[in-house]
Scaffold this active site. Structure first.
Site, PDB file in Angstrom:
ATOM      1  NE  ARG A  53     -49.156   9.812   1.857  1.00 27.57           N
ATOM      2  CZ  ARG A  53     -50.249  10.555   1.647  1.00 27.57           C
ATOM      3  NH1 ARG A  53     -50.816  11.220   2.626  1.00 27.57           N
ATOM      4  NH2 ARG A  53     -50.778  10.634   0.434  1.00 27.57           N
ATOM      5  CB  SER A 101     -45.435   8.328  10.263  1.00 27.73           C
ATOM      6  OG  SER A 101     -45.039   9.672  10.328  1.00 27.73           O
ATOM      7  CG  HIS A 137     -45.612   6.258   4.836  1.00 25.83           C
ATOM      8  ND1 HIS A 137     -46.130   5.800   6.022  1.00 25.83           N
ATOM      9  CD2 HIS A 137     -45.790   7.605   4.849  1.00 25.83           C
ATOM     10  CE1 HIS A 137     -46.597   6.824   6.726  1.00 25.83           C
ATOM     11  NE2 HIS A 137     -46.411   7.924   6.035  1.00 25.83           N
ATOM     12  NE  ARG A 158     -50.693   6.726   7.279  1.00 27.43           N
ATOM     13  CZ  ARG A 158     -50.601   7.941   7.822  1.00 27.43           C
ATOM     14  NH1 ARG A 158     -49.894   8.150   8.901  1.00 27.43           N
ATOM     15  NH2 ARG A 158     -51.210   8.976   7.247  1.00 27.43           N
ATOM     16  CG  ASP A 174     -42.973  13.016   2.404  1.00 29.54           C
ATOM     17  OD1 ASP A 174     -42.888  14.260   2.442  1.00 29.54           O
ATOM     18  OD2 ASP A 174     -43.258  12.305   3.385  1.00 29.54           O
ATOM     19  CG  PHE A 190     -37.143   4.670   5.977  1.00 30.93           C
ATOM     20  CD1 PHE A 190     -36.633   5.047   4.747  1.00 30.93           C
ATOM     21  CD2 PHE A 190     -37.894   5.592   6.682  1.00 30.93           C
ATOM     22  CE1 PHE A 190     -36.855   6.314   4.229  1.00 30.93           C
ATOM     23  CE2 PHE A 190     -38.130   6.862   6.177  1.00 30.93           C
ATOM     24  CZ  PHE A 190     -37.611   7.231   4.950  1.00 30.93           C
ATOM     25  CD  GLU A 244     -34.375   3.049  10.012  1.00 34.71           C
ATOM     26  OE1 GLU A 244     -33.122   3.083  10.002  1.00 34.71           O
ATOM     27  OE2 GLU A 244     -35.068   4.089  10.033  1.00 34.71           O
ATOM     28  CD  GLN A 290     -39.090  10.114   3.037  1.00 35.28           C
ATOM     29  OE1 GLN A 290     -39.384   9.804   4.180  1.00 35.28           O
ATOM     30  NE2 GLN A 290     -37.827  10.365   2.674  1.00 35.28           N
TER      31      GLN A 290
END
Lengths: 320, 298
Positions: free
Chosen positions: A162, A33, A104, A6, A112, A79, A54, A116
């Site tokens: 991530r 993030s 992620h 990322r 998490d 998401f 989203e 997630q």
């Protein structure tokens, strides 16, 4: 070097923003993030903070793309891909060249927990006609993929990590869209892998080499369109196929390979991944170990597969 | 029944843009006849919500949307997104009247190989700006087009028509929030408030009222009009061009199935095509409205 992909994305897109004024970047309250914030700071007029919306982000980006912009929409993979039907209509069926950036991915998310973690996202995106699916293995590859996606506008899904992942390529590496990336030669089996677990597969091949197993490793950064020629040739040459991915074995890389070979060249196959279960909290390392996705677990499963021992059949009786 | 004799013939008619509001009202009657004949030929489709928007579409395309005309689409054209995609027969009828598609092509609606997909598909037909028909997505898309126009420092405006049942979708309210945040005064959303949806009256299925108050509180400039009153439609669309700093909403009170007595206010006609007999009866009723117009022309 180890780098979260990322960050490779965030740095590259903010560099490219200066070269191409058509690039616009969206985020849904996760800009720090996803690292899209790097672009947002340099190009605030072309950065759109959509809040926790989203679906609206997907549609708005589609409208931008249909008006000639090059949108990158960023969120945690689960998401954004979770808004599947909006992607299906507003991006895929509208042929809107939006790049969906899902960070992620996989159980590598760690502490998490499952909510997630994207474990089904490749399956969903791969099912959409015309959607490109790319899951780079390291920093060097990610940077080149981002540049490719800017230069070739098309509906696409970019799957990122991530956690920091080790480099598996040198600086001289050249990413070729839709072409498999052979990382290690071998004749006894071929391992097709993608993303953060490519380095685990390479480490496993090293260990197996010490035991006399000559295992080929091929990085499949482009899961769709799949490099069918390379996949079939490698299966023919080795006669044993293994897939390794931080994703459900249902619908992901393993499925893509199995579907292809099933039609063209049926070959014994071992799919290593998440075996139809939810994720949970824990460190990345602990989760990779639990799910047999660390180098040790991959080695154990490949050895059993090559030896045809009962351990392999037991391990593979539970899913998919 | 598969003929298009008295409808909106583009070849032998003056351009829509040259007509008075009174004359456009007659054009909309002819377009209704085309819509019914299309649906009859297709054997399926949505008459109720097509007939409720055709007056708005007629005024919009005749007098407000710029640079939408036969030929290769101009990048500087205004955009129109039919968020309530099931109303697309009305849009196709208007496209035929504008000469964008041949009028006889209307009879290919919903048939294999047609450009006139059952719900809008931008890959099939120019000026269908996005694929819609899964409800709730059009305002987000229109908003993206409006933001792109702003980035391009262009005068392009973006229009979208939504269904009243459609705004029960959560994504709509996401877009209502964000269009206000971005002060998109080049975005004009029109609510086809025809009070009905598949399972019955909107007020029973999932009430949206007081919808005007809700939209005002979300930060939109809101007008409420009779969606079949041509001067009111025209005035509202004109007013939506002049105000600055806020997105525009026109809440249009309409009648589902407008113009065909046995379809009006009847939820049964949401998604059912008229058979030959019903089409003949509906066309006969509509043709009565054309007689005084024809007499005055001769």
């Amino acid at each position: 070097m180890k780098t979260p992909t990322r960050i490779s994305f965030g740095e590259t897109i903010s560099e490219l923003g200066g070269e191409d004024s058509a690039i616009v970047v969206f985020d849904a309250d996760l800009a720090k993030s996803t690292q899209s914030i790097r672009f947002g700071k340099r190009f605030p007029d072309r950065f759109f903070e959509m809040g926790i919306q989203e679906q609206n982000m997907i549609g708005t980006a589609a409208g931008m793309a249909l008006s000639g912009k090059k949108p990158f929409i960023c969120s945690f993979a689960t998401f954004v891909v979770g808004r599947f039907e909006t992607i299906r209509m507003s991006i895929a069926y509208s042929n809107a060249p939006v790049v969906i950036v899902g960070t992620h991915c996989g159980i590598g998310v760690g502490e998490d927990g499952y909510s997630q973690m994207a474990l089904e996202d490749i399956a969903l995106m791969r099912s959409l006609p015309g959607m490109h699916v790319i899951h780079p293995a390291d920093d060097v590859e990610t940077r080149q993929v981002v540049r490719y996606l800017v230069e070739h506008p098309h509906p696409a899904y970019l799957r990122l990590t991530r956690q920091a992942v080790p480099d598996v390529h040198g600086e001289d590496y050249v990413f070729r869209f839709g072409k498999a990336d052979p990382l290690r030669p071998g004749r006894d089996a071929v391992v097709f892998c993608c993303g953060p677990v490519v380095s685990h597969a390479l480490d496993s091949a090293e260990t197996l080499a010490l035991e006399g197993y000559d295992v080929r490793v091929v990085n499949i950064h482009t899961i769709k369109p799949l490099d069918i020629d390379t996949v079939v040739a490698a299966a023919r040459e080795t006669g044993r196929v293994v897939t390794v991915e931080d994703h459900s074995i249902i619908g992901g890389l393993g499925s893509a390979i199995a579907e292809t070979l099933g039609e063209i060249l049926p070959t014994p196959i071992l799919r290593i991944g998440i075996r139809d279960v939810f994720g949970e909290s824990g460190s990345s390392e602990a989760l990779y170990e639990k799910h047999g996705l660390d180098a040790k677990g991959i080695t154990l499963q490949i050895r059993a597969f090559l030896e045809g021992t009962p351990a392999f059949h037991r391990a593979n009786s539970s899913a998919g | 029944m598969n003929r298009l004799d008295t409808g909106g013939d583009s070849l032998n008619s003056p351009p829509l843009s040259s007509l008075s509001l009174e004359a456009l009202k007659i054009e909309a009657v002819k377009l209704r006849i085309d819509i019914l004949r299309m649906l009859n030929a297709a054997g399926s489709g949505h008459p109720g919500g097509s007939l409720s928007i055709v007056d708005i579409l007629t005024v919009l395309f005749a007098r407000h949307i710029r640079r939408v005309r036969p030929g290769i689409p101009d990048p500087e054209r205004d955009r129109f997104v039919l968020s309530k995609g099931h109303g697309v027969p009305a849009l196709y009828a208007v496209f035929a009247r504008l000469g964008i598609i041949p009028r006889e092509e209307l009879l290919t609606l919903r048939k294999l190989g047609t450009r006139l997909q059952g719900h809008p598909h931008n890959g099939s037909l120019p000026y269908v700006e996005a694929s819609t028909g899964s409800l709730g997505q059009g305002v987000s898309i229109a908003q993206g087009m409006a933001l792109a126009a702003r980035l391009d420092k262009s005068e392009r405006r973006v229009y979208t028509i939504l269904g009243d049942g459609e705004i029960q979708e959560g994504q709509m309210w996401e877009a209502f929030l964000s269009a206000a945040k971005y002060r998109l005064d080049n975005l004009i959303a029109i609510l086809d408030y025809n009070k009905g949806q598949i399972d019955g009256f909107t007020s029973d299925v999932m009430n949206i009222d007081p919808v005007t108050d809700k939209l005002v509180s979300f930060g939109w400039e809101v007008q409420r009009i009779d969606g079949h009153d041509f001067p009111a439609i025209d005035a509202a669309l004109e007013a939506a061009k002049t105000r600055e700093g806020r997105p525009h909403f026109i809440v249009a009170d309409t009648v589902k199935g407008k113009g065909v007595s046995f379809m009006e206010h009847n939820a049964e006609w949401h998604g059912k095509a008229p058979n030959d007999q019903e089409t003949a009866a509906a066309v006969e009723e509509l043709e009565q409205l054309l007689i005084p117009a024809m007499a005055s022309q001769s």
